[in-house]
Design a protein around this motif. Sequence first.
Motif, PDB file in Angstrom:
ATOM      1  N   SER A 179      92.939  66.885  93.453  1.00 13.22           N
ATOM      2  CA  SER A 179      91.734  66.593  92.675  1.00 13.22           C
ATOM      3  C   SER A 179      92.099  65.775  91.447  1.00 13.22           C
ATOM      4  N   PRO A 210      85.987  58.494  90.312  1.00 14.45           N
ATOM      5  CA  PRO A 210      85.842  59.904  90.682  1.00 14.45           C
ATOM      6  C   PRO A 210      86.146  60.155  92.157  1.00 14.45           C
ATOM      7  N   MET A 211      86.694  61.355  92.423  1.00 14.52           N
ATOM      8  CA  MET A 211      87.032  61.742  93.786  1.00 14.52           C
ATOM      9  C   MET A 211      86.695  63.207  93.979  1.00 14.52           C
ATOM     10  N   GLU A 212      86.021  63.518  95.078  1.00 19.62           N
ATOM     11  CA  GLU A 212      85.786  64.915  95.420  1.00 19.62           C
ATOM     12  C   GLU A 212      87.121  65.557  95.785  1.00 19.62           C
ATOM     13  N   PRO A 213      87.365  66.804  95.363  1.00 16.51           N
ATOM     14  CA  PRO A 213      88.607  67.478  95.762  1.00 16.51           C
ATOM     15  C   PRO A 213      88.783  67.423  97.275  1.00 16.51           C
ATOM     16  N   LYS A 214      90.019  67.167  97.718  1.00 17.01           N
ATOM     17  CA  LYS A 214      90.254  67.018  99.154  1.00 17.01           C
ATOM     18  C   LYS A 214      91.480  67.829  99.576  1.00 17.01           C
TER      19      LYS A 214
END
Length: 408
Positions: free
Chosen positions: A326, A333-337
């Motif tokens: 994350s 921005p990046m969604e947690p993966k």
Amino acid sequence: MSLSGSFKFYSCDNLKGEFQAFFNNALSEDDLAALMSTDNCISVIMSETDNGYRACVKFSKKPELDYSLEEEFGKETVLPAELGGGKSITTKTGNVFVSKITYPDVVYTHESTLSSFGMSNKITSSRDGYISTSVWERVKVSFCGFFVMESHVDADKFMVADAKISKAEAETMMSYAALKVTEKNGMYEMIDYLGNGKEQKVSFQLGVEFQDDYMGFPATHLFTSNSPAELICTSKEKNGNMSVWKGSATSEQFVWSVESASHGVKCSITYKRCGDVEGTWKLVTHSNYDNFLRGCGLDESMVQGLVDERSSFSFHHVGKGVYLDSTTSKVFPMEPKHTKPGEESSFQVGGMNMCELYNFTRDGMIGTVKIGSNIMTYKWVAGRELGHVEQEVVGKPFTKCTMIYARA
């Protein structure tokens, strides 16, 4: 003194004779020249077992000549074909171990002496007498670090006997294993990650006994260490049963082995050393980051926003070799993966489609990311408090950049 450790070649008074003895005069002139070149790095990783030792020898200039062997003290062993298939018998007395290697026309005697500096190896032969003495420097390593299991011998059987669980449960538990050992101000923390998704955590000081159910049942434990690369855990249950685990670290591995157990079942687990990238990292500074971002195809407003931003990213193990990645970035921005080393993952960052493949290395990780039509590669080196990333867009050398991070 234990044989276990990592050693690198330091000097030799007859290097040609040394190699000819090791390979029983079977090297070609080209191979011999490569091995004797000044930029050939020679390393040996040794691990002492219950009744013998394992050794792995590597040559940077001739990796095809690398070899591994395992011997039981006092028992005749046939050497690998790379070494001419001679027959070896090795004995150990104190800090000296002697190998007699027999070929049809000659017997070589290798007498190795261990010291705090490293190891010296004297070679003589029944035909030519004294050949050489080489000196090997001990590579200082620690049992601290992050390690991922490569293999095990009877660890599932040990769990069945020790924890009184079923064979199926033990096999699931050992389907994956990782080990993390950290130290701060003399206090150590050790975490075992297991294939059933569970974690075992214990904190200890060397030489100080304590009570805990670390092994799955109440017991008194004592961790000791005779060297920075060795860790011994001695445990006593309330019923008096004793067990001893001995850990040995090298620059590339960590081996846990059961020296004794009340139920009589022994085992060993071999882990590969990996860089400890787990945790939260905050960006401190960077170099040429703007050109890297332009090379990835980002527009100028996003480039400037990322150059000015000092965001953090987190990389945490969530079980069975799966990690949660994350970031705090507002610009990108990046969604947690969830990701897994060695497996490709697809995701979106800042509205852009990406796919990534990474794997752990001894000091961190390496990976490749595809962003639209661009492909970037990175190398991440994780230190105890600081880390750095070198990355660039493939085919665009002007994009090579460096980023420095600090553990949060």
